[in-house]
Design a protein around this motif. Sequence first.
Motif, PDB file in Angstrom:
ATOM      1  N   ASP A  10       0.687  -1.382   0.302  1.00  0.00           N
ATOM      2  CA  ASP A  10      -0.035  -0.016   0.401  1.00  0.00           C
ATOM      3  C   ASP A  10       0.728   1.569   0.164  1.00  0.00           C
ATOM      4  O   ASP A  10       0.205   2.173  -0.240  1.00  0.00           O
ATOM      5  N   HIS A  28       1.520  -7.169   2.877  1.00  0.00           N
ATOM      6  CA  HIS A  28       0.741  -6.525   2.303  1.00  0.00           C
ATOM      7  C   HIS A  28       0.225  -4.792   2.287  1.00  0.00           C
ATOM      8  O   HIS A  28      -0.829  -4.557   1.659  1.00  0.00           O
ATOM      9  N   GLN A  32      -2.508  -0.607   5.672  1.00  0.00           N
ATOM     10  CA  GLN A  32      -4.057  -1.293   5.655  1.00  0.00           C
ATOM     11  C   GLN A  32      -4.260  -2.397   7.105  1.00  0.00           C
ATOM     12  O   GLN A  32      -5.365  -2.362   7.883  1.00  0.00           O
ATOM     13  N   PRO A 208      -6.059  -7.268   5.116  1.00  0.00           N
ATOM     14  CA  PRO A 208      -5.597  -7.704   3.117  1.00  0.00           C
ATOM     15  C   PRO A 208      -4.661  -8.935   3.591  1.00  0.00           C
ATOM     16  O   PRO A 208      -3.515  -8.612   4.462  1.00  0.00           O
TER      17      PRO A 208
END
Length: 219
Positions: A10, A28, A32, A208
Motif C-alpha cells: 500500500d 500486503h 492497511q 488484507p
Amino acid sequence: MERAFRMTEDGSHTLYVEKLDEAYHSMHGALQESMHVFIKQGLQTISKSSIRILEIGFGTGLNALLTMSFARQSKQQIHYHAVEKYPLIRAEYTQLNFEGLIEGVPSGFLNLMHDAPWEKAVTLSERFTIFKENADFRAMNPPGTFDLVYFDAFSPDKQPELWSREVFSSIERTTRTGAVLVTYSSKGAVRRTLISCGFNIQKVPGPPGKREMIRALRI
C-alpha cells in the motif's frame, strides 16, 4: 537488532529483521493492516470519552500515530502506554513515510513520539498522552488498568515466548472487565491461551492477506 527498510503493497514502510525473517508489518500493506486490526477492530469499538490503551510492541510507532489521528476526529482522550524492548534509533524512525499517508497528522508528530523520553508520561497533544516503557513483555509493569490492548508482538511462530500464558496473564491483571484485546494473529494456540487467561474470543475478518484475526473481550 539489525533492521532494513521494506516498502509494502500500500506504499507504506515497514522494517525487516533478518535474524527472525520477519517484518514489523504485513507486506500486503503496513498502513492497511494497522488501520484494520487496531483501529477498526479495536479503538472504534470503544465508546468511552477517555481511553487507556496498552500497546505490546511500540515498534515503528504506526499504531500510536493512527490512534492519535483517530482521537483528534473522535474527540476521545487517549492515555497510551507502549512497551518495547528494542526501540528504533533516530536514523530509522526519521525515514518512515507514515505521516504523508495519514490525513490530519501534524508534521513531525511521529518523531515527537519516538523522541519522547522513556519511563515518563508525555502529553503530545490536547488529546494524546504517551508513556513508553523500555522492557521485555515478560517483565513489563504497566500502571493502572486498561480499556484496550494492541497486541503487536512478532508472530507466535517466530517468538512463541511472547505469546505465553505468563504475558497474557499479566495483561489480564491490568485490564478492566469488558476490555478489548486485538491482534493480527488467529492461531488456535493463541486463542486457547487467551481463553485460559480469562478472555472471551471473537474471530473477526482479518486485514488484507489474512482471513481472520482475534478480538478478545476480558471477562
